[in-house]
Enzyme design. Structure first.
Site, PDB file in Angstrom:
ATOM      1  N   LYS A   1       1.140  -0.576  14.239  1.00  0.00           N
ATOM      2  CA  LYS A   1       0.962  -0.129  15.624  1.00  0.00           C
ATOM      3  C   LYS A   1      -0.058  -0.978  16.375  1.00  0.00           C
ATOM      4  O   LYS A   1       0.110  -1.257  17.562  1.00  0.00           O
ATOM      5  CB  LYS A   1       0.551   1.348  15.651  1.00  0.00           C
ATOM      6  CG  LYS A   1      -0.799   1.643  15.020  1.00  0.00           C
ATOM      7  CD  LYS A   1      -1.062   3.120  14.862  1.00  0.00           C
ATOM      8  CE  LYS A   1      -0.333   3.718  13.702  1.00  0.00           C
ATOM      9  NZ  LYS A   1      -0.823   3.270  12.374  1.00  0.00           N
TER      10      LYS A   1
ATOM     11  N   GLU B   1      -9.626   8.438   6.708  1.00  0.00           N
ATOM     12  CA  GLU B   1     -10.110   7.284   5.960  1.00  0.00           C
ATOM     13  C   GLU B   1     -11.612   7.409   5.705  1.00  0.00           C
ATOM     14  O   GLU B   1     -12.311   8.192   6.353  1.00  0.00           O
ATOM     15  CB  GLU B   1      -9.840   6.003   6.759  1.00  0.00           C
ATOM     16  CG  GLU B   1      -8.379   5.760   7.089  1.00  0.00           C
ATOM     17  CD  GLU B   1      -7.555   5.386   5.869  1.00  0.00           C
ATOM     18  OE1 GLU B   1      -8.148   4.952   4.849  1.00  0.00           O
ATOM     19  OE2 GLU B   1      -6.313   5.540   5.921  1.00  0.00           O
TER      20      GLU B   1
ATOM     21  N   VAL C   1       2.585   2.725   2.368  1.00  0.00           N
ATOM     22  CA  VAL C   1       3.877   2.587   3.047  1.00  0.00           C
ATOM     23  C   VAL C   1       4.770   1.595   2.309  1.00  0.00           C
ATOM     24  O   VAL C   1       5.968   1.842   2.106  1.00  0.00           O
ATOM     25  CB  VAL C   1       3.680   2.157   4.512  1.00  0.00           C
ATOM     26  CG1 VAL C   1       5.027   1.926   5.189  1.00  0.00           C
ATOM     27  CG2 VAL C   1       2.891   3.214   5.263  1.00  0.00           C
TER      28      VAL C   1
ATOM     29  N   VAL D   1       4.989   4.310  15.433  1.00  0.00           N
ATOM     30  CA  VAL D   1       4.597   5.478  16.227  1.00  0.00           C
ATOM     31  C   VAL D   1       5.164   6.740  15.593  1.00  0.00           C
ATOM     32  O   VAL D   1       6.371   6.854  15.403  1.00  0.00           O
ATOM     33  CB  VAL D   1       5.095   5.367  17.687  1.00  0.00           C
ATOM     34  CG1 VAL D   1       4.716   6.608  18.477  1.00  0.00           C
ATOM     35  CG2 VAL D   1       4.548   4.120  18.353  1.00  0.00           C
TER      36      VAL D   1
ATOM     37  N   LYS E   1      -0.597   3.877  19.851  1.00  0.00           N
ATOM     38  CA  LYS E   1       0.724   4.510  19.932  1.00  0.00           C
ATOM     39  C   LYS E   1       1.109   4.806  21.377  1.00  0.00           C
ATOM     40  O   LYS E   1       2.262   4.602  21.779  1.00  0.00           O
ATOM     41  CB  LYS E   1       0.736   5.788  19.101  1.00  0.00           C
ATOM     42  CG  LYS E   1       0.502   5.550  17.615  1.00  0.00           C
ATOM     43  CD  LYS E   1       0.270   6.856  16.879  1.00  0.00           C
ATOM     44  CE  LYS E   1      -0.093   6.622  15.423  1.00  0.00           C
ATOM     45  NZ  LYS E   1      -0.434   7.874  14.722  1.00  0.00           N
TER      46      LYS E   1
ATOM     47  N   ALA F   1       4.818   0.724  -0.865  1.00  0.00           N
ATOM     48  CA  ALA F   1       5.342   1.342  -2.078  1.00  0.00           C
ATOM     49  C   ALA F   1       6.376   2.404  -1.741  1.00  0.00           C
ATOM     50  O   ALA F   1       7.386   2.563  -2.446  1.00  0.00           O
ATOM     51  CB  ALA F   1       4.192   1.951  -2.881  1.00  0.00           C
TER      52      ALA F   1
ATOM     53  N   ARG G   1      -2.227  -7.784  -2.491  1.00  0.00           N
ATOM     54  CA  ARG G   1      -3.517  -8.259  -2.994  1.00  0.00           C
ATOM     55  C   ARG G   1      -3.635  -8.188  -4.510  1.00  0.00           C
ATOM     56  O   ARG G   1      -4.277  -9.006  -5.123  1.00  0.00           O
ATOM     57  CB  ARG G   1      -4.655  -7.475  -2.338  1.00  0.00           C
ATOM     58  CG  ARG G   1      -4.993  -7.972  -0.954  1.00  0.00           C
ATOM     59  CD  ARG G   1      -6.144  -7.216  -0.343  1.00  0.00           C
ATOM     60  NE  ARG G   1      -5.769  -5.859   0.037  1.00  0.00           N
ATOM     61  CZ  ARG G   1      -6.540  -5.052   0.754  1.00  0.00           C
ATOM     62  NH1 ARG G   1      -7.740  -5.444   1.118  1.00  0.00           N
ATOM     63  NH2 ARG G   1      -6.140  -3.847   1.084  1.00  0.00           N
TER      64      ARG G   1
ATOM     65  N   GLY H   1       0.835  -1.191   0.000  1.00  0.00           N
ATOM     66  CA  GLY H   1       0.000   0.000   0.000  1.00  0.00           C
ATOM     67  C   GLY H   1       0.872   1.243   0.000  1.00  0.00           C
ATOM     68  O   GLY H   1       2.009   1.233  -0.500  1.00  0.00           O
TER      69      GLY H   1
END
Length: 436
Positions: free
Chosen positions: A109, A194, A17, A136, A209, A19, A48, A15
């Protein structure tokens, strides 16, 4: 793990991160190899969709259908878990990799907060590192700062602004005067929140966190279940206006504090003085404050999310693995961790802001004052937002009470009794006041 040549990665999750990690490893390959003492390269990935354009060249990288297979893959030296979620494939993969004697680097996290105690024991038993700098505050190197940079000091307080989405929402509400729902929709459109914002706005993300930071700061096993969690859905534009009139700004804070009889951990909207360090942290930025007996107060601030900052933290952990640098997950071996108990909410002590909507009629303040007196809550100041525009029994005005320090059990009891009064027209809003 091979002793020579490239450090070979199996990456689960491509996703934002994932990539970002692939992009960073390619863009800074020479610099990273020089600092790590060897090249670091991705040899296998699990995601996926193979056909999706992720903006990075993955030709020559082997695709694996089941991420869990990376744990047993003989060509993978280190497993990088970037799937997310505390359960399911992410947990299975990390557990299997540690049991197979492979180092793990994760940005997850929720996994570390919920299962970190068990995973730390697996890491210690296998003699391989479990690294989670990216879990974090994104690119802010707070894990290393607390666990390693402050290893010689006794820390008494840690916390701060741990969720950029909430900080953006409350900054924008204050600056624009708009309400929560309107600003949340804007944050979703801009990609700061989101489609389902619950984890952020209900305080869960910040609580994950904070649980991790408290474990590191106080040298005890992670205890997510003990964190008292409140989100920002109940915050209205009126609260931000009153906060400004009283000389405060409103922030969602995670706070962990050491007491003689245990550890306090909580996430909640708080008022902080306008001139304080945390008050100046705006928009999507995060900030972590630490107070130690010898070091005093430190603050680390930066972008707490996003492909670049989070990827930077993941790669920093990979450089440590490549060098052979490893420290215990929580800063000390499992048997050396503290058994400090988590304190219940009722034992917390602090000053509070209480906003009421009451009927505009004689005797209201006297009724409320009597309840506060009975519950031993001392009032520092009282602010009424003008007279009601209408007349009659239903005319209403907001009333704000600021208390001196008191036990949370007392203010909770007072709030319950006050909310039951006929003259109080909606559930009172209660906020902590922090020094910031």
């Amino acid at each position: 793990m091979t002793s020579k040549g490239a450090l070979r990665l199996g990456v689960a999750g491509l996703g934002t991160v994932g990539a970002g990690v692939a992009t960073l490893l390619r863009a800074n390959a020479d610099l990273i190899a020089a600092r790590a003492g060897r090249p670091i390269e991705i040899v296998a990935v699990a995601a996926r969709s193979r056909g999706r354009d992720r903006g990075v060249d993955l030709s020559g990288v082997r695709w694996v259908d089941d991420a869990r297979a990376l744990a047993a893959d003989p060509d993978v030296d280190v497993v990088v878990e970037l799937i997310g979620a505390a359960e399911g494939v992410a947990r299975d993969l990390v557990k299997a990799a540690l049991e197979a004697g492979k180092p793990v680097v994760t940005a997850n996290k929720a996994l570390v907060a919920v299962h970190g105690a068990d995973l730390a024991r697996l890491s210690e038993r296998a003699g391989v590192p479990l690294m989670f700098e990216a879990a974090v505050a994104g690119g802010i190197p707070v894990i290393k700062a607390v666990r390693e940079g402050l290893a010689g000091d006794r820390l008494d307080w840690i916390g701060g602004i741990l969720n950029g989405t909430c900080n953006y929402i409350m900054t924008t509400m204050r600056e624009s005067g708009r309400d929560f729902a309107d600003v949340l929709s804007e944050a979703q459109a801009l990609g700061y929140a989101e489609a389902d914002p619950s984890t952020d706005v209900d305080g869960i993300d910040a609580a994950h966190k904070l649980a991790i930071l408290a474990a590191l700061a106080f040298g005890r096993p992670v205890d997510f279940g003990s964190v008292v969690v409140e989100g920002i859905r109940g915050i209205g534009a009126l609260d931000l206006q009153f906060a400004a009139r009283l000389g405060y700004r409103l922030k969602l804070l995670g706070v962990a504090r050491r007491h003689a009889d245990g550890i306090e951990t909580r996430v909640s909207p708080c008022l902080v003085p306008e001139g304080s360090q945390l008050a100046s942290v705006e928009g999507v930025f995060n900030a972590v404050l630490v107070e130690g007996a010898f070091v005093g107060r430190l603050m680390l601030e930066g972008r707490g999310a996003g492909a670049g900052p989070t990827a930077s933290a993941v790669v920093a952990d990979l450089v440590d693995v490549a060098r052979g640098t490893a420290v215990p997950v929580w800063g000390a071996s499992d048997t050396a961790l503290s058994a400090s108990r988590s304190l219940p909410r009722e034992s917390f002590v602090g000053a509070y802001y209480l906003r009421l909507l009451v009927r505009d009629q004689p005797g209201v303040i006297a009724e409320i004052a009597a309840i506060l007196r009975d519950e031993v809550v001392s009032v520092r100041s009282l602010l009424q937002h003008g007279r009601a525009a209408g007349t009659g029994q239903e005319a209403a005005v907001p009333l704000v009470i600021v208390t001196h320090e008191t036990r949370e059990a007392a203010i909770l009891a007072a709030r319950t009794r006050i909310s039951a009064l006929d003259v109080v027209l909606e559930e009172p809003t209660m906020l902590r006041i922090e020094a910031g």
